[in-house]
Structure formats: C-alpha cells, structure tokens
Design a protein around this motif. Structure first.
Motif, PDB file in Angstrom:
ATOM      1  N   GLU A   1     -14.304 -18.216  -7.120  1.00 16.91           N
ATOM      2  CA  GLU A   1     -14.786 -16.940  -7.632  1.00 16.91           C
ATOM      3  C   GLU A   1     -15.056 -17.075  -9.125  1.00 16.91           C
ATOM      4  O   GLU A   1     -14.373 -17.842  -9.816  1.00 16.91           O
ATOM      5  CB  GLU A   1     -13.733 -15.845  -7.394  1.00 16.91           C
ATOM      6  CG  GLU A   1     -13.365 -15.677  -5.934  1.00 16.91           C
ATOM      7  CD  GLU A   1     -12.144 -14.790  -5.726  1.00 16.91           C
ATOM      8  OE1 GLU A   1     -11.537 -14.351  -6.715  1.00 16.91           O
ATOM      9  OE2 GLU A   1     -11.793 -14.544  -4.558  1.00 16.91           O
ATOM     10  N   LEU A   2     -16.048 -16.342  -9.600  1.00 16.28           N
ATOM     11  CA  LEU A   2     -16.359 -16.300 -11.024  1.00 16.28           C
ATOM     12  C   LEU A   2     -16.139 -14.888 -11.525  1.00 16.28           C
ATOM     13  O   LEU A   2     -16.479 -13.926 -10.834  1.00 16.28           O
ATOM     14  CB  LEU A   2     -17.806 -16.731 -11.273  1.00 16.28           C
ATOM     15  CG  LEU A   2     -18.175 -18.137 -10.788  1.00 16.28           C
ATOM     16  CD1 LEU A   2     -19.647 -18.415 -11.054  1.00 16.28           C
ATOM     17  CD2 LEU A   2     -17.292 -19.195 -11.435  1.00 16.28           C
ATOM     18  N   TYR A   3     -15.554 -14.767 -12.709  1.00 20.03           N
ATOM     19  CA  TYR A   3     -15.316 -13.440 -13.281  1.00 20.03           C
ATOM     20  C   TYR A   3     -16.544 -13.000 -14.058  1.00 20.03           C
ATOM     21  O   TYR A   3     -16.980 -13.675 -15.000  1.00 20.03           O
ATOM     22  CB  TYR A   3     -14.088 -13.446 -14.195  1.00 20.03           C
ATOM     23  CG  TYR A   3     -13.671 -12.041 -14.580  1.00 20.03           C
ATOM     24  CD1 TYR A   3     -12.967 -11.255 -13.672  1.00 20.03           C
ATOM     25  CD2 TYR A   3     -14.013 -11.499 -15.809  1.00 20.03           C
ATOM     26  CE1 TYR A   3     -12.597  -9.953 -13.995  1.00 20.03           C
ATOM     27  CE2 TYR A   3     -13.645 -10.207 -16.143  1.00 20.03           C
ATOM     28  CZ  TYR A   3     -12.941  -9.440 -15.227  1.00 20.03           C
ATOM     29  OH  TYR A   3     -12.575  -8.156 -15.544  1.00 20.03           O
ATOM     30  N   ASP A   4     -17.120 -11.866 -13.642  1.00 17.85           N
ATOM     31  CA  ASP A   4     -18.271 -11.296 -14.344  1.00 17.85           C
ATOM     32  C   ASP A   4     -17.754 -10.243 -15.315  1.00 17.85           C
ATOM     33  O   ASP A   4     -17.381  -9.139 -14.909  1.00 17.85           O
ATOM     34  CB  ASP A   4     -19.264 -10.692 -13.352  1.00 17.85           C
ATOM     35  CG  ASP A   4     -20.551 -10.215 -14.028  1.00 17.85           C
ATOM     36  OD1 ASP A   4     -20.569 -10.101 -15.277  1.00 17.85           O
ATOM     37  OD2 ASP A   4     -21.527  -9.961 -13.307  1.00 17.85           O
ATOM     38  N   ASN A   5     -17.712 -10.610 -16.585  1.00 11.75           N
ATOM     39  CA  ASN A   5     -17.168  -9.734 -17.621  1.00 11.75           C
ATOM     40  C   ASN A   5     -18.000  -8.456 -17.794  1.00 11.75           C
ATOM     41  O   ASN A   5     -17.477  -7.429 -18.214  1.00 11.75           O
ATOM     42  CB  ASN A   5     -17.100 -10.506 -18.939  1.00 11.75           C
ATOM     43  CG  ASN A   5     -16.151  -9.859 -19.921  1.00 11.75           C
ATOM     44  OD1 ASN A   5     -15.050  -9.452 -19.558  1.00 11.75           O
ATOM     45  ND2 ASN A   5     -16.574  -9.757 -21.164  1.00 11.75           N
TER      46      ASN A   5
ATOM     47  N   GLN B   1     -15.244  -7.701 -12.802  1.00 14.55           N
ATOM     48  CA  GLN B   1     -14.722  -8.053 -11.481  1.00 14.55           C
ATOM     49  C   GLN B   1     -15.062  -9.488 -11.086  1.00 14.55           C
ATOM     50  O   GLN B   1     -15.977 -10.093 -11.615  1.00 14.55           O
ATOM     51  CB  GLN B   1     -15.185  -7.074 -10.406  1.00 14.55           C
ATOM     52  CG  GLN B   1     -16.637  -7.109 -10.037  1.00 14.55           C
ATOM     53  CD  GLN B   1     -16.972  -5.987  -9.053  1.00 14.55           C
ATOM     54  OE1 GLN B   1     -16.825  -4.803  -9.354  1.00 14.55           O
ATOM     55  NE2 GLN B   1     -17.423  -6.354  -7.878  1.00 14.55           N
ATOM     56  N   TRP B   2     -14.239  -9.982 -10.160  1.00 17.63           N
ATOM     57  CA  TRP B   2     -14.436 -11.327  -9.617  1.00 17.63           C
ATOM     58  C   TRP B   2     -15.535 -11.291  -8.571  1.00 17.63           C
ATOM     59  O   TRP B   2     -15.597 -10.373  -7.751  1.00 17.63           O
ATOM     60  CB  TRP B   2     -13.142 -11.841  -8.988  1.00 17.63           C
ATOM     61  CG  TRP B   2     -12.075 -12.122  -9.994  1.00 17.63           C
ATOM     62  CD1 TRP B   2     -11.035 -11.304 -10.349  1.00 17.63           C
ATOM     63  CD2 TRP B   2     -11.933 -13.305 -10.793  1.00 17.63           C
ATOM     64  NE1 TRP B   2     -10.273 -11.913 -11.322  1.00 17.63           N
ATOM     65  CE2 TRP B   2     -10.791 -13.134 -11.602  1.00 17.63           C
ATOM     66  CE3 TRP B   2     -12.659 -14.485 -10.901  1.00 17.63           C
ATOM     67  CZ2 TRP B   2     -10.367 -14.099 -12.505  1.00 17.63           C
ATOM     68  CZ3 TRP B   2     -12.239 -15.464 -11.803  1.00 17.63           C
ATOM     69  CH2 TRP B   2     -11.103 -15.265 -12.592  1.00 17.63           C
ATOM     70  N   VAL B   3     -16.388 -12.314  -8.593  1.00 16.24           N
ATOM     71  CA  VAL B   3     -17.481 -12.449  -7.630  1.00 16.24           C
ATOM     72  C   VAL B   3     -17.269 -13.760  -6.869  1.00 16.24           C
ATOM     73  O   VAL B   3     -17.183 -14.827  -7.483  1.00 16.24           O
ATOM     74  CB  VAL B   3     -18.847 -12.478  -8.350  1.00 16.24           C
ATOM     75  CG1 VAL B   3     -19.979 -12.674  -7.351  1.00 16.24           C
ATOM     76  CG2 VAL B   3     -19.040 -11.216  -9.198  1.00 16.24           C
ATOM     77  N   THR B   4     -17.172 -13.679  -5.544  1.00 10.40           N
ATOM     78  CA  THR B   4     -17.002 -14.887  -4.726  1.00 10.40           C
ATOM     79  C   THR B   4     -18.348 -15.601  -4.601  1.00 10.40           C
ATOM     80  O   THR B   4     -19.327 -15.008  -4.147  1.00 10.40           O
ATOM     81  CB  THR B   4     -16.467 -14.526  -3.325  1.00 10.40           C
ATOM     82  OG1 THR B   4     -15.211 -13.860  -3.477  1.00 10.40           O
ATOM     83  CG2 THR B   4     -16.280 -15.778  -2.470  1.00 10.40           C
ATOM     84  N   VAL B   5     -18.382 -16.868  -5.025  1.00 11.14           N
ATOM     85  CA  VAL B   5     -19.631 -17.633  -4.954  1.00 11.14           C
ATOM     86  C   VAL B   5     -19.575 -18.747  -3.914  1.00 11.14           C
ATOM     87  O   VAL B   5     -20.601 -19.319  -3.553  1.00 11.14           O
ATOM     88  CB  VAL B   5     -20.027 -18.214  -6.331  1.00 11.14           C
ATOM     89  CG1 VAL B   5     -20.310 -17.075  -7.324  1.00 11.14           C
ATOM     90  CG2 VAL B   5     -18.969 -19.153  -6.884  1.00 11.14           C
ATOM     91  N   TRP B   6     -18.365 -19.068  -3.413  1.00 14.87           N
ATOM     92  CA  TRP B   6     -18.213 -20.104  -2.385  1.00 14.87           C
ATOM     93  C   TRP B   6     -16.990 -19.762  -1.555  1.00 14.87           C
ATOM     94  O   TRP B   6     -15.961 -19.363  -2.101  1.00 14.87           O
ATOM     95  CB  TRP B   6     -18.027 -21.478  -3.049  1.00 14.87           C
ATOM     96  CG  TRP B   6     -17.841 -22.609  -2.101  1.00 14.87           C
ATOM     97  CD1 TRP B   6     -18.814 -23.356  -1.496  1.00 14.87           C
ATOM     98  CD2 TRP B   6     -16.585 -23.149  -1.638  1.00 14.87           C
ATOM     99  NE1 TRP B   6     -18.238 -24.311  -0.685  1.00 14.87           N
ATOM    100  CE2 TRP B   6     -16.880 -24.207  -0.755  1.00 14.87           C
ATOM    101  CE3 TRP B   6     -15.253 -22.822  -1.882  1.00 14.87           C
ATOM    102  CZ2 TRP B   6     -15.878 -24.954  -0.130  1.00 14.87           C
ATOM    103  CZ3 TRP B   6     -14.265 -23.552  -1.255  1.00 14.87           C
ATOM    104  CH2 TRP B   6     -14.575 -24.609  -0.390  1.00 14.87           C
TER     105      TRP B   6
END
Length: 135
Positions: free
Chosen positions: A62-66, A70-75
C-alpha cells in the motif's frame, strides 16, 4: 519508441527504516508527486512465505496518499501454503517481480507492506529490496 526507464526516485526499504523480517510494517518516505507505477529492483532476496501452521495469507503493498490522508492498495496477492501442517509454503520472491500501474497518487509519503494473517514474520530478508517510483 522505447524510453529509458528512469524512476522518479528509488527507496531502499531498510535504509528508510523498514524491518528486514516482519508481518506488517510501514515506513515514511520523502513526498513523491504524481506516482502511477511501482516496481522492485532485481537485487536482494526479499521473500514472503506462509509458515506451517497457516493455510494462507493475504499480502498487500500500500502507498500512503498524503493528499487524501489514506492508504491506497496497489498490489495484493493471496499466498497459499500447499504444505499446511507439514512445513512452510514455497517462497514468493519480491526482488524484480513487482511491476504495477495504478491510478495517479498525488503525493506518496509512505509504503506499507501487510500480511493477514501474519504468521510470525511472513516477510524475510528485505535488506536489499528497493522500490522504484514512476509517473
């Protein structure tokens, strides 16, 4: 036409504070703007496996989109243990094997790697793992 693939930035998991062996861990990174692709470099032996007393584990990056906080699941991947009750699952190798594209994330400031359920360090040997970010 082929374009040389130069990442915006490359982040070494452990040098940025990540653990080498873990179930779930997240790190803060300097802001990276407008990210649409994530890869892992081919160096290192970073793996995941499910330990003998678990049948499977759901793995995510997951990457955090500041910009939206919120956290975004990318894989995501479900790793099954064919050796359940007898031994650990075969290793899933991360080095050089992750290459995902996704909707634009405006400002990435964190990476989180999870396993559910965790099986007492689902992830191993992440010392050399490098995440590459592209727009």
């Amino acid at each position: 036409t082929t374009q040389e693939e130069t990442p915006l930035i490359s982040i070494n998991w452990v040098l940025e504070g990540g653990q080498a062996n873990f179930d779930t861990y997240d790190i803060e990174i300097p802001p990276i703007s407008n990210v649409t692709r994530l890869t892992t470099s081919k160096c290192g032996n970073a793996t995941a496996h499910v330990h003998s007393d678990y049948e499977s584990s759901d793995l995510t990056i997951e990457l955090y989109d500041n910009s939206i906080s919120q956290w975004v699941t990318v894989w995501e991947y479900t790793l099954y243990n064919q050796n359940y009750d007898l031994g650990d699952s075969p290793d899933l190798y991360f080095a050089g094997n992750i290459d995902v594209t996704f909707a634009n994330i405006t400002s990435v400031t964190g990476i989180r790697v999870t396993s559910d359920p965790g099986s007492g360090d689902s992830y191993h040997d992440w010392e050399g793992l490098v995440f590459n970010f592209f727009n």
